[in-house]
Scaffold this active site. Sequence first.
Site, PDB file in Angstrom:
ATOM      1  N   ILE A 130     -20.698  -3.900  22.398  1.00 56.84           N
ATOM      2  CA  ILE A 130     -19.748  -2.910  21.904  1.00 56.84           C
ATOM      3  C   ILE A 130     -19.984  -1.597  22.650  1.00 56.84           C
ATOM      4  CG2 ILE A 130     -18.944  -1.634  19.891  1.00 56.84           C
ATOM      5  CD1 ILE A 130     -19.950  -4.066  18.221  1.00 56.84           C
ATOM      6  N   ASP A 131     -18.999  -1.203  23.453  1.00 58.37           N
ATOM      7  CA  ASP A 131     -19.061   0.089  24.144  1.00 58.37           C
ATOM      8  C   ASP A 131     -18.395   1.119  23.240  1.00 58.37           C
ATOM      9  OD1 ASP A 131     -20.048  -1.360  26.304  1.00 58.37           O
ATOM     10  OD2 ASP A 131     -18.067  -1.610  27.208  1.00 58.37           O
ATOM     11  N   TYR A 132     -18.960   2.310  23.178  1.00 61.96           N
ATOM     12  CA  TYR A 132     -18.360   3.305  22.273  1.00 61.96           C
ATOM     13  C   TYR A 132     -18.538   4.710  22.824  1.00 61.96           C
ATOM     14  CZ  TYR A 132     -23.148   4.344  20.832  1.00 61.96           C
ATOM     15  OH  TYR A 132     -24.473   4.705  20.835  1.00 61.96           O
ATOM     16  N   TYR A 143     -14.657   0.876  22.435  1.00 60.78           N
ATOM     17  CA  TYR A 143     -13.735   0.713  23.560  1.00 60.78           C
ATOM     18  C   TYR A 143     -13.969  -0.658  24.194  1.00 60.78           C
ATOM     19  CZ  TYR A 143     -12.381   5.647  23.749  1.00 60.78           C
ATOM     20  OH  TYR A 143     -11.861   6.871  23.473  1.00 60.78           O
ATOM     21  N   GLN A 173     -23.494   0.131  23.650  1.00 55.87           N
ATOM     22  CA  GLN A 173     -23.568   0.909  24.864  1.00 55.87           C
ATOM     23  C   GLN A 173     -22.805   2.233  24.676  1.00 55.87           C
ATOM     24  OE1 GLN A 173     -23.726  -0.320  29.498  1.00 55.87           O
ATOM     25  NE2 GLN A 173     -22.129  -1.315  28.375  1.00 55.87           N
TER      26      GLN A 173
END
Lengths: 245, 205
Positions: A130-132, A143, A173
Amino acid sequence: MQQLNRVIPVLTVLDGKLVKTKRFKDPVYLGDPINAIKIFNDKRVDELILLDIGLANANKEPNYQHLKEMASECFIPLAYGGGITQLHIAEKVFKCGIEKVIINSACVNNFKLVSEIARSFGNQSVIVCIDYKKNMLGTRVPYVNSGTNKIKQGILPWISAAEAAGAGEIMIQDISRDGTFQGLDLDFISAVSAKASIPVIACGGAIDKEACIKALQETNASAVAAGGCFVFKKNNRKSILINYQ
Amino acid sequence: MITILDYGLGNPESVSNMIRRLGVNAVISSDKDKIEHAKLLIIPGVGHFARAMENLKSMDLLDILNHKALVQQTPVLGICLGMQLFFEHSEEGNVDGLGWIPGVVKKFNLVHPDMKIPHMGWTEVICQNNSPLFMDQEEPLRYYFVHSYHVVCGQNQYAIASANYGYSFTCAARKDNITGVQFHPEKSHLYGFRFFQRYFKFISL
C-alpha cells in the site's frame, strides 16, 4: 520477545535499468540491477525487494527473461512487484525463481488475485503493498499505479481486507518520504503493525541500516525496507554506492 | 545425477541455482526415470502440506519415492515443506505424510501477542546430537526461515538441529539416508552455500 530484524534493500527498476526515485518521481539512473544484486549477496543482506516501476501504467507484463537472470544471481529471499495483474503472470514470476510477489494496483477493490495466489503458492508468497501520502488535511491516503491514482478506500480497511484474502505480509510505503532520507513514518508504522496480524514491512525515508533497526525496535514492524540509503553514499546522496550500512 | 523433484509446489529453480554455484548440476524433474537414477534426490517445497501430498499422489510418485528412500536408501534431502512431508502426520490439512521419520508436524503455538506467524526471517540454528552437518562451526549458523508449522520428532535421536521462535523447535532431522531441514539453505547466502558443501561431503557426493 524475539526480534528477527529484517532490513531489506529495495531495488527499483525501470526499462531494465536500476534507478532511484524521489517521491516516486524523477528516476535517477544508477546502473545494472544484476550487478547490484551480486553486491547485496556478498554483503549478506536479509532479503531483497525488486520493484519494476514502469509496468503498472504501461499495462505491460514483467520482463521474465530479465527477472530470471536477476533471480539466478540472488541467493537470498527475493520479492518482486510490478505488472502482476493475473494469476498466470504470478505463476510465471515464481517460475523465474522469485519467492514472493508484491501486489499493489491489481488489488484495488478486488482481492481475488491475492486469494488465488495464496491458495496456489501459500500465504507467505504474496505481499500486498500500500503506497500512501498525506492529503491537505493530514490524512494518509492510499495510491496505486506507481503513486499516480488516488484510492478512496482507507488504508486500515484495505489492510484488513488483504489479510482476509490471504496476504502473507503487508508492505506500506510512504510516497512523500521516498528518496528523501527524512526518517520513517514511525507513528503510522506503529499503528499499522498493531492492527495487522501478519508481518508488516515499512518503507520510505530511512537514513541508514541503524535507523531501520531502531525503527524495528520502536514499532513492532517485522521488517524495514529502504532504497536510497543502500544505493547512495551517506555523506553524498548523489554519489552511487551499493552498501548495507 | 542429482534430481530436484518438481511436484508443482515451491521453487526448485532456487535450489538448482545454489547447487550450480557449488559447481554441481542438477535436473529439475518429476520424471520417474530421473528419480530412479538419482544419486541424490532433493525434495523442496513451499506451500500447503495436504496439497503437496495430493500432488504426489495424483502424479503417481509415492511408490517411486518410497522405493528410493526406503529400499534403495538413496540420500534424500527435504527442504521446508519437503522436510515436513517425511513425517507421519501434519496438522496442516490433518493428513498423513510419507512417514519416513517418526513424528508429526504442528502449527506454531505462540503465546506472545506480538509474535507473528509465519516465522519469517533469519534465525540462529543450534546443533543437536553432534550432527556433522551443524557441529564445530566457527561462527553461529544463521538461516532463512519461512514457515507456520514445525516438526516434532517422535524420538529425540532424529533431531540434528534446533532453532528458537517463541520456543525451541526441531529445524533439522535425520534418519539413516533421509535428511530434512526446515530452513532454506538455497536462500541463506554464504551459510546456505556452506550447508550444501557440508551435506555433499557428508553423503560423499
